[in-house]
Design a protein around this motif. Structure first.
Motif, PDB file in Angstrom:
ATOM      1  N   MET A 177       0.802  -1.359   0.138  1.00 26.48           N
ATOM      2  CA  MET A 177      -0.006  -0.009  -0.021  1.00 26.48           C
ATOM      3  C   MET A 177       0.765   1.328  -0.094  1.00 26.48           C
ATOM      4  O   MET A 177       0.609   2.120  -0.839  1.00 26.48           O
ATOM      5  N   ALA A 178       1.886   1.094   0.758  1.00 24.67           N
ATOM      6  CA  ALA A 178       2.664   2.410   0.838  1.00 24.67           C
ATOM      7  C   ALA A 178       3.569   2.766  -0.483  1.00 24.67           C
ATOM      8  O   ALA A 178       3.766   3.836  -0.797  1.00 24.67           O
ATOM      9  N   GLU A 179       3.883   1.438  -1.168  1.00 26.17           N
ATOM     10  CA  GLU A 179       4.454   1.568  -2.330  1.00 26.17           C
ATOM     11  C   GLU A 179       3.466   2.151  -3.427  1.00 26.17           C
ATOM     12  O   GLU A 179       4.223   3.005  -4.292  1.00 26.17           O
ATOM     13  N   ASP A 180       2.227   1.893  -3.449  1.00 23.09           N
ATOM     14  CA  ASP A 180       1.318   2.496  -4.275  1.00 23.09           C
ATOM     15  C   ASP A 180       1.097   3.876  -4.076  1.00 23.09           C
ATOM     16  O   ASP A 180       1.084   4.757  -5.024  1.00 23.09           O
ATOM     17  N   ILE A 181       1.193   4.505  -2.779  1.00 24.74           N
ATOM     18  CA  ILE A 181       1.178   5.839  -2.745  1.00 24.74           C
ATOM     19  C   ILE A 181       2.476   6.497  -2.993  1.00 24.74           C
ATOM     20  O   ILE A 181       2.386   7.538  -3.853  1.00 24.74           O
ATOM     21  N   LYS A 182       3.768   5.869  -2.880  1.00 24.99           N
ATOM     22  CA  LYS A 182       4.760   6.632  -3.323  1.00 24.99           C
ATOM     23  C   LYS A 182       4.972   6.665  -5.071  1.00 24.99           C
ATOM     24  O   LYS A 182       5.117   7.545  -5.442  1.00 24.99           O
ATOM     25  N   VAL A 183       4.365   5.655  -5.503  1.00 24.05           N
ATOM     26  CA  VAL A 183       4.305   5.670  -7.130  1.00 24.05           C
ATOM     27  C   VAL A 183       3.482   6.745  -7.597  1.00 24.05           C
ATOM     28  O   VAL A 183       3.575   7.652  -8.175  1.00 24.05           O
ATOM     29  N   LYS A 184       2.194   6.942  -6.767  1.00 33.00           N
ATOM     30  CA  LYS A 184       1.309   8.038  -7.252  1.00 33.00           C
ATOM     31  C   LYS A 184       1.694   9.183  -7.017  1.00 33.00           C
ATOM     32  O   LYS A 184       1.732  10.238  -7.892  1.00 33.00           O
ATOM     33  N   LEU A 185       2.443   9.426  -5.792  1.00 28.66           N
ATOM     34  CA  LEU A 185       3.065  10.666  -5.580  1.00 28.66           C
ATOM     35  C   LEU A 185       4.295  11.256  -6.568  1.00 28.66           C
ATOM     36  O   LEU A 185       4.278  12.358  -6.938  1.00 28.66           O
ATOM     37  N   GLU A 186       4.940  10.118  -7.097  1.00 27.33           N
ATOM     38  CA  GLU A 186       5.947  10.421  -8.165  1.00 27.33           C
ATOM     39  C   GLU A 186       5.457  10.937  -9.478  1.00 27.33           C
ATOM     40  O   GLU A 186       6.030  11.525 -10.061  1.00 27.33           O
ATOM     41  N   LYS A 187       4.253  10.409  -9.660  1.00 22.99           N
ATOM     42  CA  LYS A 187       3.580  10.612 -10.909  1.00 22.99           C
ATOM     43  C   LYS A 187       2.705  11.916 -10.862  1.00 22.99           C
ATOM     44  O   LYS A 187       2.105  12.308 -11.776  1.00 22.99           O
ATOM     45  N   TYR A 188       2.561  12.453  -9.516  1.00 20.87           N
ATOM     46  CA  TYR A 188       1.411  13.486  -9.352  1.00 20.87           C
ATOM     47  C   TYR A 188       1.870  14.614 -10.272  1.00 20.87           C
ATOM     48  O   TYR A 188       3.125  15.227 -10.233  1.00 20.87           O
ATOM     49  N   ARG A 189       1.009  15.362 -10.894  1.00 19.48           N
ATOM     50  CA  ARG A 189       1.316  16.782 -11.777  1.00 19.48           C
ATOM     51  C   ARG A 189       0.312  17.537 -11.091  1.00 19.48           C
ATOM     52  O   ARG A 189       0.765  18.805 -11.187  1.00 19.48           O
ATOM     53  N   THR A 190      -0.886  17.375 -11.082  1.00 17.42           N
ATOM     54  CA  THR A 190      -1.698  18.337 -10.347  1.00 17.42           C
ATOM     55  C   THR A 190      -3.134  17.631 -10.183  1.00 17.42           C
ATOM     56  O   THR A 190      -3.030  16.224 -10.240  1.00 17.42           O
ATOM     57  N   ALA A 191      -3.992  18.250  -9.332  1.00 17.28           N
ATOM     58  CA  ALA A 191      -5.081  17.501  -8.655  1.00 17.28           C
ATOM     59  C   ALA A 191      -6.072  16.900  -9.795  1.00 17.28           C
ATOM     60  O   ALA A 191      -6.289  17.662 -10.785  1.00 17.28           O
ATOM     61  N   PRO A 192      -6.295  15.536  -9.576  1.00 14.71           N
ATOM     62  CA  PRO A 192      -7.222  14.925 -10.267  1.00 14.71           C
ATOM     63  C   PRO A 192      -8.600  15.160 -10.121  1.00 14.71           C
ATOM     64  O   PRO A 192      -9.007  15.806  -9.312  1.00 14.71           O
ATOM     65  N   PHE A 193      -9.466  14.937 -11.087  1.00 14.77           N
ATOM     66  CA  PHE A 193     -10.808  15.310 -11.053  1.00 14.77           C
ATOM     67  C   PHE A 193     -11.350  14.562  -9.604  1.00 14.77           C
ATOM     68  O   PHE A 193     -11.073  13.474  -9.397  1.00 14.77           O
ATOM     69  N   ASP A 194     -12.266  15.189  -8.836  1.00 17.77           N
ATOM     70  CA  ASP A 194     -12.834  14.599  -7.845  1.00 17.77           C
ATOM     71  C   ASP A 194     -14.329  14.739  -8.047  1.00 17.77           C
ATOM     72  O   ASP A 194     -14.816  15.798  -8.211  1.00 17.77           O
ATOM     73  N   ALA A 195     -15.129  13.614  -8.040  1.00 15.53           N
ATOM     74  CA  ALA A 195     -16.692  13.720  -8.206  1.00 15.53           C
ATOM     75  C   ALA A 195     -17.451  14.357  -7.158  1.00 15.53           C
ATOM     76  O   ALA A 195     -18.586  15.031  -7.425  1.00 15.53           O
ATOM     77  N   ARG A 196     -16.685  14.676  -6.153  1.00 10.92           N
ATOM     78  CA  ARG A 196     -17.655  15.241  -5.082  1.00 10.92           C
ATOM     79  C   ARG A 196     -17.509  16.885  -5.334  1.00 10.92           C
ATOM     80  O   ARG A 196     -18.445  17.584  -5.010  1.00 10.92           O
ATOM     81  N   PHE A 197     -16.841  17.349  -6.391  1.00  8.04           N
ATOM     82  CA  PHE A 197     -16.681  18.632  -6.932  1.00  8.04           C
ATOM     83  C   PHE A 197     -16.623  18.830  -8.271  1.00  8.04           C
ATOM     84  O   PHE A 197     -15.559  19.164  -8.897  1.00  8.04           O
TER      85      PHE A 197
END
Length: 86
Positions: free
Chosen positions: A1-21
């Motif tokens: 799980m922590a590895e998934d988060i690290k991978v997502k943070l490395e690929k992060y560019r800008t805020a993704p779409f959030d269906a709540r908003f």
């Protein structure tokens, strides 16, 4: 799980779409992610767990929120006058 988060943070560019908003006005999205970041940090610090997963919320609110708002909210939290529940 922590590895998934690290991978997502490395690929992060800008805020993704959030269906709540779904609207173009992202003020509430900014506010929600600011609160979520500080709630996450508070909860994980209390348990003595690494706060790295909270980094996602920080990156999202940093990309959505004007820095003047963030500075104002940080000042208010420091003074104890912040309106949000963290």
């Amino acid at each position: 799980m922590a590895e998934d988060i690290k991978v997502k943070l490395e690929k992060y560019r800008t805020a993704p779409f959030d269906a709540r908003f779904p609207n173009s006005n992202q003020t509430r999205n900014c506010w929600a992610n600011y609160l979520d970041f500080h709630r996450c940090q508070k909860a994980l610090d209390a348990k003595g767990i690494d706060t790295a997963p909270c980094e996602w919320y920080r990156r999202v609110f940093k990309s959505l929120c004007p820095m003047s708002w963030v500075q104002k909210w940080d000042d208010q939290r420091g003074e104890g006058t912040f309106a949000g529940k963290i």
